[in-house]
Design an enzyme around this catalytic site. Structure first.
Site, PDB file in Angstrom:
ATOM      1  N   GLY A 134       0.833  -1.195   0.000  1.00 14.35           N
ATOM      2  CA  GLY A 134       0.000   0.000   0.000  1.00 14.35           C
ATOM      3  C   GLY A 134       0.866   1.242   0.000  1.00 14.35           C
ATOM      4  O   GLY A 134       1.986   1.228  -0.503  1.00 14.35           O
ATOM      5  N   CYS A 135       0.365   2.293   0.586  1.00 10.47           N
ATOM      6  CA  CYS A 135       1.094   3.558   0.622  1.00 10.47           C
ATOM      7  C   CYS A 135       2.418   3.393   1.366  1.00 10.47           C
ATOM      8  O   CYS A 135       2.460   2.879   2.479  1.00 10.47           O
ATOM      9  CB  CYS A 135       0.245   4.609   1.319  1.00 10.47           C
ATOM     10  SG  CYS A 135       1.078   6.194   1.508  1.00 10.47           S
TER      11      CYS A 135
END
Length: 176
Positions: free
Chosen positions: A11-12
């Site tokens: 993810g981020c």
């Protein structure tokens, strides 16, 4: 001191970076991009989903304090490896769950770790984490480095990074 490198996409990168920095034995964490086909991609290019890159973190760690398996445990604790091409509100191949290995040992350890999680039915759904050799790592722009430390009150960080940090502090040895 022997230092090794591990590269993870979950993810981020702001969230994974902040969580990994909590661990004793982690010397540095650098946000960047891996797994794509464009040289020297920019954040904007990666966010478009057209470069094939994932947002990743590269973790330099002291092997006398922390093992690769320890990093795998943390990685699989702070993101959902069953979500295909997304984590929380972030959607697209750039947010895929991926482990980019630096050598055959890491490849074997990562694959065995995932197989063990699957055998234990650790998750309700199948693990979709990709495991592949790292070809090239591109460091992200300077404003992405240490993002959580520089922006702890950022709404995204409050809702997404902070819970991951708290989980690491609760489940794993943390820096004082």
């Amino acid at each position: 001191m022997t230092t090794e490198t591990a590269t993870f996409g979950g993810g981020c990168f702001w969230c994974i970076e902040a969580a990994m920095k909590e661990l004793d034995g982690v010397e540095s964490v650098t946000s960047g991009y891996a797994g794509g086909h464009v040289e020297n991609p920019t954040y904007e290019q990666v966010c478009s989903g057209d470069t094939g890159h994932a947002e990743v973190v590269q973790v330099e760690y002291d092997t006398a304090v922390l093992g690769y398996e320890d990093l795998l445990k943390v990685f699989f604790t702070v993101h959902d490896p069953t979500q295909l091409n997304r984590q929380g509100p972030d959607v697209g191949t750039q947010y895929r769950s991926a482990i980019f290995t630096h050598d055959d040992d890491q490849q074997e350890l990562a694959e065995a770790f995932i197989a063990e999680l699957e055998a234990e039915n650790a998750y309700d759904d199948d693990i979709v984490t990709e495991v592949e050799p790292l070809e090239t790592f591109y460091e992200a722009e300077a404003y992405h480095q240490d993002y959580y430390e520089k922006n702890p009150n950022d709404t995204y960080c409050t809702f997404h990074a902070q819970p991951k940090i708290e989980k690491v502090r609760e489940k794993f040895a943390s820096k004082p």
